[in-house]
Enzyme design. Structure first.
Site, PDB file in Angstrom:
ATOM      1  N   HIS A 243       0.798  -1.232   0.000  1.00 53.65           N
ATOM      2  CA  HIS A 243       0.000   0.000   0.000  1.00 53.65           C
ATOM      3  C   HIS A 243       0.837   1.293   0.000  1.00 53.65           C
ATOM      4  O   HIS A 243       0.798   2.074  -0.962  1.00 53.65           O
ATOM      5  CB  HIS A 243      -0.889   0.028   1.246  1.00 53.65           C
ATOM      6  CG  HIS A 243      -1.707  -1.201   1.464  1.00 53.65           C
ATOM      7  ND1 HIS A 243      -2.836  -1.476   0.740  1.00 53.65           N
ATOM      8  CD2 HIS A 243      -1.563  -2.234   2.336  1.00 53.65           C
ATOM      9  CE1 HIS A 243      -3.377  -2.606   1.170  1.00 53.65           C
ATOM     10  NE2 HIS A 243      -2.611  -3.093   2.127  1.00 53.65           N
TER      11      HIS A 243
HETATM   12  C1  BDR Z   1      -3.120   0.662   5.299  1.00 55.63           C
HETATM   13  O1  BDR Z   1      -3.335   0.159   6.613  1.00 55.63           O
HETATM   14  C2  BDR Z   1      -2.127  -0.216   7.197  1.00 55.63           C
HETATM   15  O2  BDR Z   1      -2.242  -1.486   7.773  1.00 55.63           O
HETATM   16  C3  BDR Z   1      -1.072  -0.154   6.136  1.00 55.63           C
HETATM   17  O3  BDR Z   1       0.149   0.302   6.692  1.00 55.63           O
HETATM   18  C4  BDR Z   1      -1.635   0.820   5.137  1.00 55.63           C
HETATM   19  O4  BDR Z   1      -1.272   2.146   5.456  1.00 55.63           O
HETATM   20  C5  BDR Z   1      -3.762  -0.263   4.295  1.00 55.63           C
HETATM   21  O5  BDR Z   1      -5.130  -0.366   4.522  1.00 55.63           O
END
Ligand code: BDR
Ligand code: CA
Length: 314
Positions: A243
């Protein structure tokens, strides 16, 4: 005067946050003014420490790390140890950091920096719940028109949510903060799950990072191997979504991403859909457009960029 783009990374490391930070620290086009830690994937005392561990891993212990909000504006903190492990950074065995946390509060640092620098020269890169950014905007509203851009990871429309059927983690954890940020008037670019679910950490891509043979390459492979195990089971894919590095990749190569300028509003009332990013992709409302909502990434180009940049670190 340097022509580097000045950024502040607001973060809750998190393995994918860690890779985003490494990508930024490896990139000469960017001037990382500071990292501001927020509670999210794990509590603040861990995210602030993890941010420092990553700076030291990158061989950049002079990077400034600030501690921010310990909890969301209104709701109780929800964390994600089931994804990230107990420390938030499970995977590699990284040493305890020796660098020190800055004394200034993260929110004060954000306000002071944006008020000090020329208007439209500081970009905010939120990679976690938006608590620190919303607090800064609420305490000093004059920062909003001075922000160059907010490029954030959060939300989801076509992919649905990853923590509830309709909500993505960062927005779900602090929907009230997200609401403030989405309404602040600064230019916003969003990297939602619709994009990040295309950027999969396949075995081949992790092998390429490990094959760099460097400390950072090996640690990144270990971070991603730990991080993907949960999502591979959940989604049945080869690799998990990467992400947060999408935010930094956008600053370096915006042409890798495609999206639309639309209205995105945040659900803060219904428990059923709390934290949903109500994204008007088809323009069916008259709500004012407030964000460039990304939907596609050239994932091969993204991993080529990531691997090439991480190769520059020790
Ligand atoms: C987001 O949530 C977190 O767990 C990750 O770091 C990312 O920023 C993804 O949904
Ligand atoms: Ca994150």
């Amino acid at each position: 005067m340097s022509d580097k783009r000045k950024i502040i990374i607001d973060t809750d490391p998190g393995q994918d946050d860690a890779v985003a930070i490494l990508l930024a620290l490896a990139s000469p086009e960017l001037d990382v003014l500071g990292l501001t830690a927020v509670a999210g994937n794990v509590p603040l005392h861990l995210t602030e420490k993890n941010a420092m561990k990553i700076c030291e891993l990158a061989g950049k212990p002079d990077t400034k790390v600030f501690a921010g909000a310990v909890r969301p504006l209104v709701r109780q903190l929800v964390t994600a140890e089931e994804v990230h492990g107990k420390t938030g950074l499970n995977g590699p065995d990284l040493p305890e950091p020796t660098m020190k946390l800055q004394e200034q509060h993260a929110v004060d640092f954000i306000i002071e920096t944006i008020m000090r620098e020329q208007p439209a020269t500081v970009t905010l890169c939120p990679l976690g719940p938006l608590t620190n950014i919303a607090l800064a905007i609420s305490r000093e509203p004059r920062i909003a028109p001075r922000i160059q851009e907010i490029v954030l990871m959060g939300g989801g429309l076509f992919e649905g949510g990853n923590v509830t059927p309709t909500a993505e983690f960062n927005i779900y954890v602090d929907p009230h903060a997200a609401d403030i940020v989405m309404k602040c008037g600064a230019p916003i670019v969003m990297m939602p799950l619709d994009v990040t679910h295309q950027a999969l950490t396949t075995a081949k891509r992790i092998a390429a990072l490990r094959a760099l043979g460097t400390r950072v390459g090996v640690a990144t492979a270990e971070l991603l191997e730990f991080f993907e195990r949960f999502d591979e089971d959940k989604y049945g894919t080869d690799g998990g979504p990467l992400h947060d590095p999408c935010v930094i990749a956008y600053l370096l190569k915006p042409e890798l991403f495609k999206g639309r300028f639309i209205n995105v509003s945040i659900e803060t009332a219904s428990e059923l859909t709390m934290g949903m990013t109500v994204a008007d992709w088809w323009g069916v409302t008259k709500r004012e457009k407030n964000a460039t909502y990304m939907r596609h990434v050239d994932h091969e180009g993204f991993y080529t960029l990531l691997t090439e940049r991480l190769a520059r670190l020790p």
